[in-house]
Design a protein around this motif. Structure first.
Motif, PDB file in Angstrom:
ATOM      1  N   ARG A  49       2.680 -42.495 -30.028  1.00 10.94           N
ATOM      2  CA  ARG A  49       3.015 -41.375 -29.151  1.00 10.94           C
ATOM      3  C   ARG A  49       4.464 -41.457 -28.680  1.00 10.94           C
ATOM      4  O   ARG A  49       5.169 -40.444 -28.635  1.00 10.94           O
ATOM      5  CB  ARG A  49       2.079 -41.358 -27.946  1.00 10.94           C
ATOM      6  CG  ARG A  49       0.652 -40.949 -28.270  1.00 10.94           C
ATOM      7  CD  ARG A  49      -0.173 -40.761 -27.019  1.00 10.94           C
ATOM      8  NE  ARG A  49       0.355 -39.682 -26.192  1.00 10.94           N
ATOM      9  CZ  ARG A  49      -0.174 -39.320 -25.036  1.00 10.94           C
ATOM     10  NH1 ARG A  49      -1.227 -39.967 -24.560  1.00 10.94           N
ATOM     11  NH2 ARG A  49       0.329 -38.332 -24.338  1.00 10.94           N
ATOM     12  N   GLY A  70       5.200 -26.005 -16.010  1.00 11.59           N
ATOM     13  CA  GLY A  70       4.534 -27.302 -15.950  1.00 11.59           C
ATOM     14  C   GLY A  70       3.083 -27.275 -16.361  1.00 11.59           C
ATOM     15  O   GLY A  70       2.443 -28.338 -16.438  1.00 11.59           O
ATOM     16  N   ASP A  71       2.540 -26.101 -16.648  1.00 10.40           N
ATOM     17  CA  ASP A  71       1.128 -26.003 -17.027  1.00 10.40           C
ATOM     18  C   ASP A  71       0.925 -26.570 -18.432  1.00 10.40           C
ATOM     19  O   ASP A  71       1.595 -26.161 -19.387  1.00 10.40           O
ATOM     20  CB  ASP A  71       0.678 -24.543 -16.978  1.00 10.40           C
ATOM     21  CG  ASP A  71      -0.804 -24.398 -17.254  1.00 10.40           C
ATOM     22  OD1 ASP A  71      -1.597 -24.479 -16.304  1.00 10.40           O
ATOM     23  OD2 ASP A  71      -1.171 -24.198 -18.431  1.00 10.40           O
ATOM     24  N   CYS A  72       0.003 -27.512 -18.558  1.00  2.00           N
ATOM     25  CA  CYS A  72      -0.195 -28.190 -19.843  1.00  2.00           C
ATOM     26  C   CYS A  72      -0.695 -27.255 -20.930  1.00  2.00           C
ATOM     27  O   CYS A  72      -0.392 -27.442 -22.125  1.00  2.00           O
ATOM     28  CB  CYS A  72      -1.154 -29.369 -19.669  1.00  2.00           C
ATOM     29  SG  CYS A  72      -2.824 -28.913 -19.158  1.00  2.00           S
ATOM     30  N   HIS A  73      -1.465 -26.234 -20.570  1.00  2.00           N
ATOM     31  CA  HIS A  73      -1.995 -25.308 -21.573  1.00  2.00           C
ATOM     32  C   HIS A  73      -0.897 -24.381 -22.090  1.00  2.00           C
ATOM     33  O   HIS A  73      -0.828 -24.099 -23.298  1.00  2.00           O
ATOM     34  CB  HIS A  73      -3.143 -24.505 -20.968  1.00  2.00           C
ATOM     35  CG  HIS A  73      -4.266 -25.366 -20.470  1.00  2.00           C
ATOM     36  ND1 HIS A  73      -5.093 -26.075 -21.308  1.00  2.00           N
ATOM     37  CD2 HIS A  73      -4.680 -25.659 -19.206  1.00  2.00           C
ATOM     38  CE1 HIS A  73      -5.975 -26.754 -20.588  1.00  2.00           C
ATOM     39  NE2 HIS A  73      -5.741 -26.514 -19.313  1.00  2.00           N
ATOM     40  N   PHE A  95      10.573 -26.089 -22.219  1.00  6.99           N
ATOM     41  CA  PHE A  95       9.497 -26.962 -22.688  1.00  6.99           C
ATOM     42  C   PHE A  95      10.102 -28.062 -23.552  1.00  6.99           C
ATOM     43  O   PHE A  95      10.886 -27.785 -24.473  1.00  6.99           O
ATOM     44  CB  PHE A  95       8.459 -26.167 -23.487  1.00  6.99           C
ATOM     45  CG  PHE A  95       7.869 -25.013 -22.733  1.00  6.99           C
ATOM     46  CD1 PHE A  95       6.907 -25.204 -21.756  1.00  6.99           C
ATOM     47  CD2 PHE A  95       8.299 -23.713 -22.996  1.00  6.99           C
ATOM     48  CE1 PHE A  95       6.377 -24.136 -21.054  1.00  6.99           C
ATOM     49  CE2 PHE A  95       7.773 -22.637 -22.304  1.00  6.99           C
ATOM     50  CZ  PHE A  95       6.811 -22.846 -21.327  1.00  6.99           C
ATOM     51  N   GLN A 151       2.207 -25.244 -22.152  1.00  4.34           N
ATOM     52  CA  GLN A 151       3.026 -26.146 -22.951  1.00  4.34           C
ATOM     53  C   GLN A 151       2.468 -26.308 -24.357  1.00  4.34           C
ATOM     54  O   GLN A 151       3.222 -26.387 -25.330  1.00  4.34           O
ATOM     55  CB  GLN A 151       3.117 -27.511 -22.257  1.00  4.34           C
ATOM     56  CG  GLN A 151       3.952 -27.508 -20.988  1.00  4.34           C
ATOM     57  CD  GLN A 151       3.917 -28.846 -20.279  1.00  4.34           C
ATOM     58  OE1 GLN A 151       3.237 -29.776 -20.710  1.00  4.34           O
ATOM     59  NE2 GLN A 151       4.650 -28.959 -19.175  1.00  4.34           N
ATOM     60  N   ARG A 152       1.146 -26.361 -24.474  1.00  8.15           N
ATOM     61  CA  ARG A 152       0.540 -26.493 -25.807  1.00  8.15           C
ATOM     62  C   ARG A 152       0.867 -25.273 -26.659  1.00  8.15           C
ATOM     63  O   ARG A 152       1.202 -25.408 -27.845  1.00  8.15           O
ATOM     64  CB  ARG A 152      -0.973 -26.671 -25.678  1.00  8.15           C
ATOM     65  CG  ARG A 152      -1.699 -26.661 -27.011  1.00  8.15           C
ATOM     66  CD  ARG A 152      -3.164 -27.017 -26.862  1.00  8.15           C
ATOM     67  NE  ARG A 152      -3.324 -28.437 -26.605  1.00  8.15           N
ATOM     68  CZ  ARG A 152      -4.490 -29.027 -26.385  1.00  8.15           C
ATOM     69  NH1 ARG A 152      -5.597 -28.321 -26.374  1.00  8.15           N
ATOM     70  NH2 ARG A 152      -4.553 -30.325 -26.174  1.00  8.15           N
ATOM     71  N   TYR A 206      -7.484 -25.716 -28.799  1.00  9.09           N
ATOM     72  CA  TYR A 206      -6.367 -24.787 -28.671  1.00  9.09           C
ATOM     73  C   TYR A 206      -6.837 -23.470 -28.050  1.00  9.09           C
ATOM     74  O   TYR A 206      -6.158 -22.896 -27.187  1.00  9.09           O
ATOM     75  CB  TYR A 206      -5.731 -24.525 -30.033  1.00  9.09           C
ATOM     76  CG  TYR A 206      -4.450 -23.719 -29.941  1.00  9.09           C
ATOM     77  CD1 TYR A 206      -3.233 -24.345 -29.745  1.00  9.09           C
ATOM     78  CD2 TYR A 206      -4.467 -22.330 -30.037  1.00  9.09           C
ATOM     79  CE1 TYR A 206      -2.055 -23.621 -29.635  1.00  9.09           C
ATOM     80  CE2 TYR A 206      -3.300 -21.589 -29.931  1.00  9.09           C
ATOM     81  CZ  TYR A 206      -2.094 -22.238 -29.732  1.00  9.09           C
ATOM     82  OH  TYR A 206      -0.939 -21.504 -29.611  1.00  9.09           O
ATOM     83  N   SER A 249      -7.117 -23.866 -24.423  1.00  3.19           N
ATOM     84  CA  SER A 249      -5.812 -23.784 -23.763  1.00  3.19           C
ATOM     85  C   SER A 249      -5.335 -22.346 -23.643  1.00  3.19           C
ATOM     86  O   SER A 249      -4.750 -21.956 -22.633  1.00  3.19           O
ATOM     87  CB  SER A 249      -4.783 -24.615 -24.537  1.00  3.19           C
ATOM     88  OG  SER A 249      -5.003 -25.993 -24.369  1.00  3.19           O
ATOM     89  N   CYS A 305       4.532 -25.518 -27.791  1.00  2.00           N
ATOM     90  CA  CYS A 305       4.755 -26.499 -28.856  1.00  2.00           C
ATOM     91  C   CYS A 305       4.251 -25.988 -30.194  1.00  2.00           C
ATOM     92  O   CYS A 305       4.870 -26.250 -31.244  1.00  2.00           O
ATOM     93  CB  CYS A 305       4.068 -27.818 -28.502  1.00  2.00           C
ATOM     94  SG  CYS A 305       4.895 -28.740 -27.186  1.00  2.00           S
TER      95      CYS A 305
END
Length: 513
Positions: free
Chosen positions: A154, A324-327, A367, A329-330, A259, A262, A333
């Motif tokens: 990672r 800052g939301d992780c979903h 991001f 961000q997914r 996914y 998310s 990416c």
């Protein structure tokens, strides 16, 4: 007295006599001889003792006989000793007994006491338990090794992502690109409107703007000659111009539940964040539509000396929370990875520009895992855009558009690509990459009661110009380095075609077999 055993004197082979009563007691022989006389009778002695005991008991009985326990007296005064034949040598007094328990009508049997089992010695560790313990320790050690290895991978992936971005392997390219069914169009990409130098798109004129705010349905567009593209939102489909260049991509989404989960969370986050804010009219009425929208990230436009982070003023907390939301961000990416897959040369151009900008200033992107410098959040609840071009984006660059919401993609939410004459079904959670600065686009509204928001990423064309000018404005370049200024200006005429050459073809993407 018949049946009475009496000790007798016996002799050994040597003639010596012995008897139990001769062991250290000189008087015992006399008793033995007396007991052996034929006139001896023990009966009167026993009768006398019994009579004396009866008389003593009669003296203690009274009117309260029923309430008196005769054993109480026995506990206080022991009876007189029995006298033997030889006065002066009494027998030792009998041992006193504890009283018997009272007899009941239905006596319960006494519990049978089992002898206490002797404690067994503690067994040592069995072979099977020792083997299981070894297996558990080995599994724990293997898990630690896997965790450490995973953490190293990672960390390496994060470093590589920062340095090189997403680099799809030939196997990944082949697995995704080869089965993708291309959608060929008659678009001549060279004829798309662009500003001189291709750092931005060309502003729409009055003729183009006329009728751009008209709300049209899918049937209306089909009647105007548009082709309906049915799409499941998962299977990628590249859009080709007449020269075979991939001008845009229906990139879709990964076909797994994580996914999609998310995407669901990202939709609710953006929708709820917008509903909780009281946006001013300027943020709800703009050239792209009638919905609240907010740009976040690094921007560079006319009048700025260098790129800077947009000031969202009273909505800074909202902007930071969305980034800052992780979903979200997914989703960002995945857009970066799809960009690298379908347009590797153009993607490299973006990364080179990013590295060039870092030589002049420190900055951050919205991001970490995405190359785009800016993001836009369209809050809804029913986002549909007017016909427009995002002219401040790089003219030949791509914009990543994510559709999110709860709606029927077959009846509304379509992406309309005006220059390609296509109306494309655009389901929830899916991604489309397109040159938003030069290809006019809009949306079909969703049905009443349905909800739709969108999330896009882009890089302003001015940032590319700032880097090409050596980290300064055009005026500063002309003043400080006239020869370099002349070279840059001469190159601008060919930049549009150079930019189009960064787009890929399917033959270039597929590895040789």
């Amino acid at each position: 007295m018949s049946g009475l055993w009496l000790p007798v004197m016996r002799k050994t082979h040597s003639g010596n006599g012995y008897s139990p009563f001769t062991l250290g007691r000189p008087t015992f022989p006399k008793i033995i001889h007396a007991l052996q006389e034929p006139a001896f009778d023990i009966g009167p002695l026993i009768a006398r003792a019994v009579s004396a005991e009866s008389e003593e008991q009669d003296d203690h009985e009274g009117d309260d006989e029923a309430d008196h326990d005769p054993l109480d007296d026995a506990r206080d005064e022991p009876p007189a000793p029995l006298l033997g034949l030889d006065q002066g040598h009494p027998f030792p007094p009998p041992k006193q007994l504890d009283p018997l328990p009272p007899v009941t009508a239905n006596p319960k049997p006494a519990a049978i006491l089992k002898p206490a089992a002797s404690p067994k010695p503690r067994p040592g560790p069995q072979r099977s338990s020792m083997k299981a313990e070894k297996v558990a320790k080995a599994a724990e050690k293997a898990q630690k090794v896997r965790t450490a290895s995973h953490n190293r991978r990672r960390a390496k992936h994060a470093r590589d992502l920062t340095t090189h971005g997403h680099l799809p392997s030939p196997a990944t390219v082949s697995a995704i690109v080869r089965p993708a069914a291309p959608l060929r169009t008659e678009l001549n990409a060279s004829a798309l409107p662009t500003a001189f130098g291709a750092y931005s798109g060309k502003l729409e004129d009055k003729v183009e703007k006329r009728g751009s705010k008209v709300r049209r349905s899918v049937a209306d567009l089909i009647g105007l000659g548009f082709q309906l593209v049915k799409w499941d939102g998962i299977t990628p489909r590249p859009l080709l111009d007449k020269n075979g260049r991939i001008i845009a991509v229906l990139a879709g989404r990964p076909n797994h539940a994580k996914y999609l989960e998310s995407a669901n969370f990202a939709f609710r986050t953006i929708r709820d964040a917008g509903a909780a804010e009281n946006f001013p009219a300027a943020m709800r009425h703009h050239r792209r539509g009638l919905f609240a929208a907010m740009n976040v990230g690094l921007f560079y436009g006319k009048g700025q000396r260098f790129p800077c982070w947009l000031n969202n003023k009273g909505y800074t907390t909202l902007a930071d929370g969305l980034l800052g939301d992780c979903h979200i961000q997914r989703l960002a990416c995945f857009a970066d990875a799809a960009f690298a897959l379908w347009a590797p040369r153009l993607y490299r151009y973006y990364r080179d520009n990013d590295a060039g900008l870092r030589r002049h200033m420190s900055f951050r992107r919205p991001f970490v895992g995405s190359i785009f410098a800016c993001a836009a959040f369209n809050f809804g609840p029913n986002v549909w855009t007017f016909k427009h071009r995002d002219v401040l984006n790089l003219a030949f660059g791509w914009c990543a558009v994510n559709a999110l919401g709860e709606f029927d993609a077959t009846t509304g939410g379509h992406l309309v690509l005006e220059d390609l004459k296509l109306v494309v079904e655009f389901p929830h959670g899916t991604l489309i990459l397109l040159p938003s600065a030069t290809v006019a686009h809009s949306n079909v509204p969703v049905q009443a009661g349905e909800e739709r928001v969108s999330f896009t990423q882009f890089t302003p064309g001015g940032i590319f110009r700032f880097v090409d000018n050596g980290g300064q404005t055009v005026d500063e370049l002309a003043e400080r380095n006239p020869s370099e200024y002349d070279r840059i200006m001469a190159r601008k005429a060919a930049r549009w075609e150079e930019g189009l050459s960064l787009l890929s073809t399917l033959d270039e993407l597929l590895p040789e077999e």
